[in-house]
Design an enzyme around this catalytic site. Structure first.
Site, mmCIF file in Angstrom:
data_model
loop_
_atom_site.group_PDB
_atom_site.id
_atom_site.type_symbol
_atom_site.label_atom_id
_atom_site.label_comp_id
_atom_site.label_asym_id
_atom_site.label_seq_id
_atom_site.Cartn_x
_atom_site.Cartn_y
_atom_site.Cartn_z
ATOM 1 N N ALA A 1 -10.553 -9.699 0.698
ATOM 2 C CA ALA A 1 -10.818 -11.131 0.479
ATOM 3 C C ALA A 1 -10.327 -12.034 1.611
ATOM 4 O O ALA A 1 -10.470 -13.253 1.514
ATOM 5 C CB ALA A 1 -10.178 -11.564 -0.833
ATOM 6 N N ASP B 1 -0.638 -1.285 -4.371
ATOM 7 C CA ASP B 1 -2.034 -1.485 -3.983
ATOM 8 C C ASP B 1 -2.649 -0.141 -3.598
ATOM 9 O O ASP B 1 -2.015 0.674 -2.939
ATOM 10 C CB ASP B 1 -2.047 -2.444 -2.781
ATOM 11 C CG ASP B 1 -3.440 -2.898 -2.409
ATOM 12 O OD1 ASP B 1 -3.656 -3.227 -1.227
ATOM 13 O OD2 ASP B 1 -4.325 -2.902 -3.295
ATOM 14 N N GLY C 1 -10.162 -5.387 6.153
ATOM 15 C CA GLY C 1 -9.984 -5.549 7.602
ATOM 16 C C GLY C 1 -10.607 -6.821 8.147
ATOM 17 O O GLY C 1 -11.079 -7.687 7.410
ATOM 18 N N SER D 1 0.861 -1.190 0.000
ATOM 19 C CA SER D 1 0.000 0.000 0.000
ATOM 20 C C SER D 1 0.901 1.244 0.000
ATOM 21 O O SER D 1 2.115 1.148 0.167
ATOM 22 C CB SER D 1 -0.872 -0.001 1.260
ATOM 23 O OG SER D 1 -0.025 0.107 2.399
ATOM 24 N N ASP E 1 -4.410 -9.474 3.058
ATOM 25 C CA ASP E 1 -3.558 -8.744 3.999
ATOM 26 C C ASP E 1 -3.904 -9.163 5.430
ATOM 27 O O ASP E 1 -3.055 -9.651 6.171
ATOM 28 C CB ASP E 1 -3.812 -7.240 3.821
ATOM 29 C CG ASP E 1 -2.831 -6.389 4.626
ATOM 30 O OD1 ASP E 1 -3.086 -5.183 4.777
ATOM 31 O OD2 ASP E 1 -1.835 -6.945 5.105
ATOM 32 N N GLU F 1 -10.455 0.317 -9.766
ATOM 33 C CA GLU F 1 -11.573 -0.195 -8.960
ATOM 34 C C GLU F 1 -12.855 0.535 -9.329
ATOM 35 O O GLU F 1 -12.845 1.750 -9.522
ATOM 36 C CB GLU F 1 -11.267 0.009 -7.466
ATOM 37 C CG GLU F 1 -12.326 -0.533 -6.523
ATOM 38 C CD GLU F 1 -11.914 -0.459 -5.039
ATOM 39 O OE1 GLU F 1 -10.703 -0.528 -4.761
ATOM 40 O OE2 GLU F 1 -12.817 -0.300 -4.198
HETATM 41 O O1 LIG Z 1 -8.095 -5.738 -0.289
HETATM 42 C C1 LIG Z 1 -7.106 -5.821 0.438
HETATM 43 C C2 LIG Z 1 -7.003 -6.914 1.499
HETATM 44 O O2 LIG Z 1 -8.134 -6.952 2.279
HETATM 45 P P1 LIG Z 1 -8.203 -7.831 3.629
HETATM 46 O O3 LIG Z 1 -8.267 -6.851 4.748
HETATM 47 O O4 LIG Z 1 -9.462 -8.645 3.494
HETATM 48 O O5 LIG Z 1 -6.973 -8.711 3.700
HETATM 49 N N1 LIG Z 1 -6.061 -4.953 0.288
HETATM 50 O O6 LIG Z 1 -6.087 -4.089 -0.750
HETATM 51 C C3 LIG Z 1 -4.927 -4.928 1.213
HETATM 52 C C4 LIG Z 1 -4.842 -3.567 1.928
HETATM 53 C C5 LIG Z 1 -6.065 -3.334 2.785
HETATM 54 C C6 LIG Z 1 -6.249 -1.848 3.092
HETATM 55 O O7 LIG Z 1 -5.324 -1.401 4.003
HETATM 56 NA NA NA Z 2 -4.645 -3.704 -5.679
HETATM 57 ZN ZN LIG Z 3 -8.032 -3.495 -1.134
#
Ligand SMILES: O=C(COP(=O)(O)O)N(O)CCCCO
Ligand code: NA
Ligand SMILES: [Zn+2]
Length: 311
Positions: free
Chosen positions: A216, A88, A185, A49, A259, A140
């Site tokens: 996800a 990301d 989250g 990120s 994440d 997105e």
């Molecule tokens: O879509 C996701 C991962 O989501 P998840 O929180 O379900 O692992 N990401 O884009 C990772 C970063 C999350 C925002 O800080």
């Molecule tokens: Na991404």
């Molecule tokens: Zn995301």
């Protein structure tokens, strides 16, 4: 070998499997993820990120971008699985340019909280620049509920499949993240987990490009339990049930952003180790305990999504 994210995702899209994209903020998570992908002989997408870039560069975004490119390429150039590095949720032009300049494989331009026309315009501009540099682009459409970095969308705004078709044709974006009801989250969904599979099916039919699922993580109960056993407070944690994740892959999701599942695994391993080893203060040992569980989650997810053996 270090590759373009699009190469990994085009293959996955053709063969209807998915490749997890794992977020990192430091070296230890990268090592754990790399070991897992090597053992599973799977293609690997590492993503960071904007916050991770700022963190690694200790405030300097170009140093942070360079740090992750050097770290990932150091290993990618000497292994025989394809590895890509992705920015990301690129929301700020300077981060996107820093990532392209440093050598990222792909960037996400996330203008999803802006009106359609503005999202389209910004995405088109980034595609022009990124493609000129041989970098692929993710965008997105629609909004995830919950906190997406510093953007709190109270309700998810689900993707409009007809708009997705126009968006992909007009922008030339390489892969698209359609909002279908997930959120970032550990506390997804107010009640039952509900994803809009019909909408996802239509987006795939109309756009025919690799698709990305954000938010996800499954928030795996065994790791939540372990973390809580050793003092974590994760009450009410809930993720995407694995049967629903499987359905998303069958309907054409090819990149699965993960994440939170890695973060929970790490803190579970770390808390357990610290409790059981009060005399230990070597960071390689206590961070190593977190790494071990991250690798476990990585290997299970690669297997589950069908990426294992696809290197
Ligand atoms: O879509 C996701 C991962 O989501 P998840 O929180 O379900 O692992 N990401 O884009 C990772 C970063 C999350 C925002 O800080
Ligand atoms: Na991404
Ligand atoms: Zn995301």
């Amino acid at each position: 070998m270090y590759v373009n994210t699009k190469d990994i995702l085009e293959k996955a899209s053709k063969e209807y499997y998915a490749v997890p994209a794992f977020n990192i903020n430091n070296m230890e998570f990268f090592h754990a993820i790399l070991e897992g992908a090597l053992e599973k002989r799977a293609p690997l997408i590492i993503e960071t990120s904007e916050g991770a870039i700022k963190y690694a560069g200790n405030g300097d975004i170009f140093k942070g971008a360079r740090y992750f490119v050097e770290l990932v390429r150091l290993f990618a150039d000497s292994v025989d699985i394809p590895i890509a590095l992705h920015l990301d949720h690129g929301k700020h032009f300077e981060y996107i340019i820093a990532a392209i300049k440093a050598g990222y494989s792909s960037v996400m331009i996330d203008a999803s909280e802006k009106p359609f026309e503005e999202n389209l315009k910004e995405t088109k501009e980034i595609v022009k620049i990124a493609h000129a540099a041989g970098v692929s682009v993710e965008a997105e459409l629609g909004q995830l509920a919950g906190v997406e970095d510093n953007v709190v969308a109270a309700e998810s705004v689900l993707v409009d499949p007809e708009q997705a078709k126009i968006f992909v044709e007009e922008t030339g974006v390489d892969f698209l993240a359609p909002a279908i009801g997930t959120s970032h989250g550990a506390f997804k969904f107010k009640g039952e987990a509900k994803l809009d599979f019909e909408r996802l099916k239509k987006v795939k039919e109309l756009t025919k490009i690799p698709l990305v699922l954000h938010g996800a993580s499954s928030v795996l109960p065994e790791y939540v339990k372990m973390a809580e056993e050793y003092g974590a407070d994760l009450g009410g944690a809930k993720g995407v049930p694995e049967d629903q994740l499987k359905k998303c892959v069958e309907l054409g999701i090819n990149k699965v952003n993960t994440d939170t599942d890695l973060r929970i695994a790490f803190i579970a391993g770390l808390r357990k180790f610290l409790k059981e080893n009060p005399k230990e203060f070597d960071p390689r040992h206590y961070l190593g305990a977190g790494k071990k569980l991250v690798k476990e989650v990585v290997m299970n997810r690669l297997e589950f999504l069908g990426a294992a053996g696809k290197a």
